[in-house]
Design a protein around this motif. Sequence first.
Motif, short mmCIF file in Angstrom:
data_model
loop_
_atom_site.label_atom_id
_atom_site.label_comp_id
_atom_site.label_asym_id
_atom_site.label_seq_id
_atom_site.Cartn_x
_atom_site.Cartn_y
_atom_site.Cartn_z
N VAL A 9 -32.12 -14.26 69.20
CA VAL A 9 -31.14 -13.55 68.47
C VAL A 9 -31.61 -12.42 67.63
O VAL A 9 -32.48 -12.66 66.75
CB VAL A 9 -30.48 -14.61 67.55
N THR A 10 -31.24 -11.04 67.86
CA THR A 10 -31.77 -10.05 67.42
C THR A 10 -31.49 -10.08 65.84
O THR A 10 -30.28 -10.39 65.32
CB THR A 10 -30.93 -8.74 67.74
N GLY A 11 -32.46 -9.76 65.22
CA GLY A 11 -32.57 -9.64 63.59
C GLY A 11 -32.91 -11.20 63.10
O GLY A 11 -32.96 -11.30 61.86
N LEU A 12 -32.88 -12.22 63.82
CA LEU A 12 -33.19 -13.55 63.50
C LEU A 12 -34.25 -14.23 63.96
O LEU A 12 -35.03 -14.93 63.11
CB LEU A 12 -31.75 -14.52 63.59
N GLY A 13 -34.59 -14.34 65.07
CA GLY A 13 -35.87 -14.87 65.79
C GLY A 13 -35.64 -14.93 67.30
O GLY A 13 -34.80 -14.55 67.97
N THR A 14 -36.79 -15.76 67.81
CA THR A 14 -36.99 -15.98 69.32
C THR A 14 -36.59 -17.45 69.54
O THR A 14 -36.47 -18.09 68.48
CB THR A 14 -38.09 -15.50 69.83
N ALA A 15 -36.58 -17.71 70.75
CA ALA A 15 -36.24 -18.89 71.54
C ALA A 15 -37.36 -19.90 70.65
O ALA A 15 -38.68 -19.62 70.90
CB ALA A 15 -35.96 -19.23 72.57
N GLY A 16 -37.15 -21.11 70.14
CA GLY A 16 -38.10 -21.96 69.78
C GLY A 16 -38.36 -21.90 68.20
O GLY A 16 -38.87 -22.66 67.58
N ASP A 17 -37.83 -20.67 67.44
CA ASP A 17 -38.07 -20.83 66.07
C ASP A 17 -37.03 -21.47 65.30
O ASP A 17 -36.13 -21.68 65.86
CB ASP A 17 -37.69 -19.30 65.64
N VAL A 18 -37.71 -22.11 64.28
CA VAL A 18 -36.73 -22.78 63.30
C VAL A 18 -36.34 -21.68 62.17
O VAL A 18 -37.16 -21.34 61.48
CB VAL A 18 -37.45 -24.06 62.73
N VAL A 19 -35.07 -21.57 61.88
CA VAL A 19 -34.57 -20.68 61.09
C VAL A 19 -33.86 -21.31 59.95
O VAL A 19 -32.92 -22.21 60.29
CB VAL A 19 -33.94 -19.38 61.61
N ASP A 20 -33.61 -20.68 58.91
CA ASP A 20 -32.45 -21.31 57.58
C ASP A 20 -31.52 -20.01 57.92
O ASP A 20 -31.62 -19.07 57.57
CB ASP A 20 -33.30 -21.52 56.47
N VAL A 21 -30.25 -20.71 58.20
CA VAL A 21 -29.07 -19.79 58.03
C VAL A 21 -27.71 -20.74 57.32
O VAL A 21 -27.97 -21.85 57.06
CB VAL A 21 -28.49 -19.59 59.56
N LYS A 22 -26.89 -19.69 56.94
CA LYS A 22 -25.60 -20.60 56.37
C LYS A 22 -24.97 -21.13 57.48
O LYS A 22 -24.80 -21.15 58.67
CB LYS A 22 -24.67 -19.21 55.80
N PRO A 23 -24.21 -22.35 56.74
CA PRO A 23 -23.55 -23.34 57.88
C PRO A 23 -22.60 -22.60 58.66
O PRO A 23 -22.50 -23.08 59.84
CB PRO A 23 -23.15 -24.35 56.72
N GLY A 24 -21.69 -21.66 58.05
CA GLY A 24 -20.75 -21.22 58.93
C GLY A 24 -21.28 -20.25 59.91
O GLY A 24 -20.62 -20.32 60.78
N TYR A 25 -22.40 -19.70 59.57
CA TYR A 25 -22.91 -18.98 60.81
C TYR A 25 -23.35 -19.72 61.84
O TYR A 25 -23.25 -19.50 63.13
CB TYR A 25 -23.91 -17.99 60.02
N ALA A 26 -23.83 -20.68 61.43
CA ALA A 26 -24.53 -21.78 62.28
C ALA A 26 -23.41 -22.30 63.05
O ALA A 26 -23.42 -22.15 64.71
CB ALA A 26 -25.28 -22.88 61.81
N ARG A 27 -22.28 -22.83 62.73
CA ARG A 27 -21.36 -23.44 63.07
C ARG A 27 -20.51 -22.65 63.91
O ARG A 27 -19.99 -22.80 65.08
CB ARG A 27 -20.25 -24.13 62.06
#
Length: 148
Positions: A9-27
């Motif tokens: 995901v551009t600007g967030l990370g690559t496959a396999g990364d554990v990232v912290d995002v807002k619940p609405g963005y994830a859902r």
Amino acid sequence: MKVILTHEVTGLGTAGDVVDVKPGYARNFLYKRGLATAWSAGAQKQIDAIARGREARAVKSLEEAQSIKGNLEASTVQVAAHAGKEGRLFGAVSTADIAAAVKAAGGPDLDRRTIEVPTPIKAVGSHTALVRLHPEVQANLTLDVVAG
């Protein structure tokens, strides 16, 4: 909310990364498009499997990526698309179309997710795209879109 990315995901990370995002963005975005899964303590095996798969698909060495970059930047790739009389395309040129055109021109087999187009290509003419070959190597690809 912690999530495990299953795709880049551009600007967030690559496959396999554990990232912290807002619940609405994830859902509403990541889960619906299949770009991430929920993180749990037992998900370490899944993270390892994704990392192994990413390593198998990635360009192995920096030297190989530099070589591919030189070849891509030295050539112009011709992409055929359906266009009207005034040179306006019916739709847009996708990253999958670009990857297929590079392969047809004798270039490397690129993953469409590694190609970034800054603005949608909706007209005949010369355009550029960015190809991420390696975490440290990016190539500027020159495209010649023609009516076909």
